[in-house]
Structures are given as structure tokens and as C-alpha cells.
Write an enzyme that holds these catalytic residues in place. Sequence first.
Site, PDB file in Angstrom:
ATOM      1  N   GLU A   1       4.888  39.227   2.351  1.00  0.00           N
ATOM      2  CA  GLU A   1       5.589  38.666   3.885  1.00  0.00           C
ATOM      3  C   GLU A   1       7.073  38.781   3.779  1.00  0.00           C
ATOM      4  O   GLU A   1       7.761  38.536   2.923  1.00  0.00           O
ATOM      5  CB  GLU A   1       5.055  37.361   4.086  1.00  0.00           C
ATOM      6  CG  GLU A   1       4.223  37.306   5.452  1.00  0.00           C
ATOM      7  CD  GLU A   1       4.543  37.896   6.839  1.00  0.00           C
ATOM      8  OE1 GLU A   1       5.468  38.821   6.703  1.00  0.00           O
ATOM      9  OE2 GLU A   1       4.205  37.576   7.702  1.00  0.00           O
ATOM     10  N   ASP A   2       7.565  39.123   4.958  1.00  0.00           N
ATOM     11  CA  ASP A   2       9.167  39.124   5.166  1.00  0.00           C
ATOM     12  C   ASP A   2       9.642  37.379   5.308  1.00  0.00           C
ATOM     13  O   ASP A   2      10.493  37.220   4.504  1.00  0.00           O
ATOM     14  CB  ASP A   2       9.371  39.839   6.321  1.00  0.00           C
ATOM     15  CG  ASP A   2       8.673  39.344   7.558  1.00  0.00           C
ATOM     16  OD1 ASP A   2       7.794  38.600   7.636  1.00  0.00           O
ATOM     17  OD2 ASP A   2       9.058  39.909   8.761  1.00  0.00           O
TER      18      ASP A   2
ATOM     19  N   ASP B   1       7.527  31.287   9.176  1.00  0.00           N
ATOM     20  CA  ASP B   1       8.272  30.282  10.193  1.00  0.00           C
ATOM     21  C   ASP B   1       7.025  29.360  10.465  1.00  0.00           C
ATOM     22  O   ASP B   1       7.078  28.448   9.630  1.00  0.00           O
ATOM     23  CB  ASP B   1       8.295  31.477  11.296  1.00  0.00           C
ATOM     24  CG  ASP B   1       9.063  30.621  12.551  1.00  0.00           C
ATOM     25  OD1 ASP B   1       9.877  29.788  12.054  1.00  0.00           O
ATOM     26  OD2 ASP B   1       9.014  31.032  13.496  1.00  0.00           O
TER      27      ASP B   1
ATOM     28  N   PHE C   1      17.289  32.247  13.727  1.00  0.00           N
ATOM     29  CA  PHE C   1      16.751  33.553  13.810  1.00  0.00           C
ATOM     30  C   PHE C   1      17.426  34.485  13.146  1.00  0.00           C
ATOM     31  O   PHE C   1      18.629  34.832  13.519  1.00  0.00           O
ATOM     32  CB  PHE C   1      16.454  33.892  15.539  1.00  0.00           C
ATOM     33  CG  PHE C   1      15.286  34.874  15.505  1.00  0.00           C
ATOM     34  CD1 PHE C   1      13.978  34.388  15.793  1.00  0.00           C
ATOM     35  CD2 PHE C   1      15.645  36.312  15.652  1.00  0.00           C
ATOM     36  CE1 PHE C   1      13.046  35.446  15.834  1.00  0.00           C
ATOM     37  CE2 PHE C   1      14.651  37.037  15.639  1.00  0.00           C
ATOM     38  CZ  PHE C   1      13.279  36.732  15.797  1.00  0.00           C
TER      39      PHE C   1
ATOM     40  N   ARG D   1      16.020  46.392  12.380  1.00  0.00           N
ATOM     41  CA  ARG D   1      15.123  46.290  11.316  1.00  0.00           C
ATOM     42  C   ARG D   1      15.834  47.204  10.034  1.00  0.00           C
ATOM     43  O   ARG D   1      15.519  46.921   8.758  1.00  0.00           O
ATOM     44  CB  ARG D   1      13.607  47.074  11.368  1.00  0.00           C
ATOM     45  CG  ARG D   1      12.690  46.191  12.091  1.00  0.00           C
ATOM     46  CD  ARG D   1      11.499  46.918  12.220  1.00  0.00           C
ATOM     47  NE  ARG D   1      10.378  46.538  13.190  1.00  0.00           N
ATOM     48  CZ  ARG D   1       9.652  45.248  13.334  1.00  0.00           C
ATOM     49  NH1 ARG D   1       9.745  44.571  12.292  1.00  0.00           N
ATOM     50  NH2 ARG D   1       9.136  44.981  14.329  1.00  0.00           N
TER      51      ARG D   1
HETATM   52  P1  IMP Z   1       4.627  32.573  11.944  1.00  0.00           P
HETATM   53  O1  IMP Z   1       3.357  32.808  12.059  1.00  0.00           O
HETATM   54  O2  IMP Z   1       5.286  31.472  12.794  1.00  0.00           O
HETATM   55  O3  IMP Z   1       4.958  32.004  10.233  1.00  0.00           O
HETATM   56  O4  IMP Z   1       5.456  33.812  11.902  1.00  0.00           O
HETATM   57  C1  IMP Z   1       5.832  34.671  11.005  1.00  0.00           C
HETATM   58  C2  IMP Z   1       6.508  36.005  11.678  1.00  0.00           C
HETATM   59  O5  IMP Z   1       7.130  35.602  12.786  1.00  0.00           O
HETATM   60  C3  IMP Z   1       7.112  36.834  10.821  1.00  0.00           C
HETATM   61  O6  IMP Z   1       6.148  37.510   9.924  1.00  0.00           O
HETATM   62  C4  IMP Z   1       7.882  37.485  11.469  1.00  0.00           C
HETATM   63  O7  IMP Z   1       7.494  38.805  11.874  1.00  0.00           O
HETATM   64  C5  IMP Z   1       8.345  36.735  12.853  1.00  0.00           C
HETATM   65  N1  IMP Z   1       9.527  35.903  12.620  1.00  0.00           N
HETATM   66  C6  IMP Z   1       9.726  34.505  12.281  1.00  0.00           C
HETATM   67  N2  IMP Z   1      10.935  34.081  12.192  1.00  0.00           N
HETATM   68  C7  IMP Z   1      11.669  35.061  12.380  1.00  0.00           C
HETATM   69  C8  IMP Z   1      13.053  35.353  12.365  1.00  0.00           C
HETATM   70  O8  IMP Z   1      13.900  34.433  11.992  1.00  0.00           O
HETATM   71  N3  IMP Z   1      13.132  36.568  12.471  1.00  0.00           N
HETATM   72  C9  IMP Z   1      12.416  37.682  12.663  1.00  0.00           C
HETATM   73  N4  IMP Z   1      11.370  37.631  12.819  1.00  0.00           N
HETATM   74  C10 IMP Z   1      10.730  36.194  12.583  1.00  0.00           C
HETATM   75 MG    MG Z   2       6.432  39.670   9.793  1.00  0.00          MG
END
Ligand code: IMP
Ligand code: MG
Length: 185
Positions: free
Chosen positions: A98-99, A102, A151, A164
Amino acid sequence: MPSAGRLLLSSEQIQKRVRELAAQIDADYADGPIYLISVLKGAFMFVADLSRALKKRSVRIEFMAISSYGNQKTSSGQVKVTHDLDVNIEGHNVLIVEDIIDSGVTLSYLRRILEQRRPKSLEIVTLLDKPERRVAPVAVKYVGFRIPDQFVVGYGLDYAEDYRNLSDICVLSSEPELRLEGVSL
Ligand code: IMP
Ligand code: MG
């Protein structure tokens, strides 16, 4: 250098950490192959670099697409698989790539559905972790960098599909005119 805002992690810092993560993963798995399941689109650069840094076993690369964010900065809380695997992972060592984590909603959902497919092992590697934002707890074995609640964009991460392609990771500037300054897309 094209920038989307304040530099948070340089390309050199990212590449060094990716090599360290790969060395750790190489040391942790007794035998191959290892299935890297990358979550599109944000993890595409990370999986490209991580897979090239893994030296000790055969590596299979698979992609899944999951949507939870749309084009917004905050989670919709709704997760759905928009592209599923086309391989059977039963009995295999699987590493979700995963990138960023959050809220944790995306990964806890993904982990749950992949566990049902009975892999031999299932772990997560994420380049970035924003622990302050966690809503859904999820066990993550490998973390590149823990970052504050800001962010970020670049190195695969987007804001509304932009940025990206940046090699560095930057904190997105809140002013739209600053955000676009110097960025060639
Ligand atoms: P989660 O389900 O809230 O953990 O969201 C994860 C996904 O939200 C990541 O795979 C990203 O695609 C996106 N995301 C969360 N934070 C960021 C950020 O700071 N920048 C860009 N994408 C984010
Ligand atoms: Mg993602």
C-alpha cells in the site's frame, strides 16, 4: 525541481528506505515465491521499486483496485473492490503493498477479504502511515515512514489524480495557485 508544496521526503530518502524494507522482507521469508498484491493506483511506484529491490526469491506481482476516496481528501468510509485478483492466492505468502494508511478503513477491509482466501501468510507493507488518523485498527508489519496528519502527494500519491508522477513526496499546499506552481503534468 517540480514541487506540489513543501518537500517531505526526497526521492533519495524514499529509495533508501525502500531498499531497507526489501532487505527486511528478504530476511523474513524463508522461501519463495512471494505474492506482492499492490493496491492501485497509489502504490504503483512503490511496488515497482520494492519488487526490484527484493533479491532473494521469486516475486509475483498482482494488482487490485479499491475505491474509498473518490477525488476527495477525506474518506467516504465506503470501500469497494473495483478490480479483483485474477490468481488464486490459497497457500501462498502474500504481502499487500500500500502507499499510505490513513483511517485504516481500506486496508482492514482488504485484509479481511484476502484472509478468506486462505493464503499461507498475509502481511502488509505500507510506504507511509498516518497513525493519528486511524479509525479502523489494522496490523501492519512493515512501515516505511510514519508521518503527521498532513495530506501528501507524489511518488504515486495523488490529489484528484494529479501529482502521482513526482519522484518526491510533498505536503500539498492549501492554496490552489501555490499547488500548481512549477508542476509539469
Ligand atoms: P484509508 O482507508 O483512510 O486508510 O485510506 C487509504 C487511502 O486513501 C490511500 O490508499 C490513499 O489512496 C488515500 N490517502 C490517504 N491519505 C492520503 C494522502 O495524504 N495523500 C494521498 N492519498 C491519501
Ligand atoms: Mg491508495
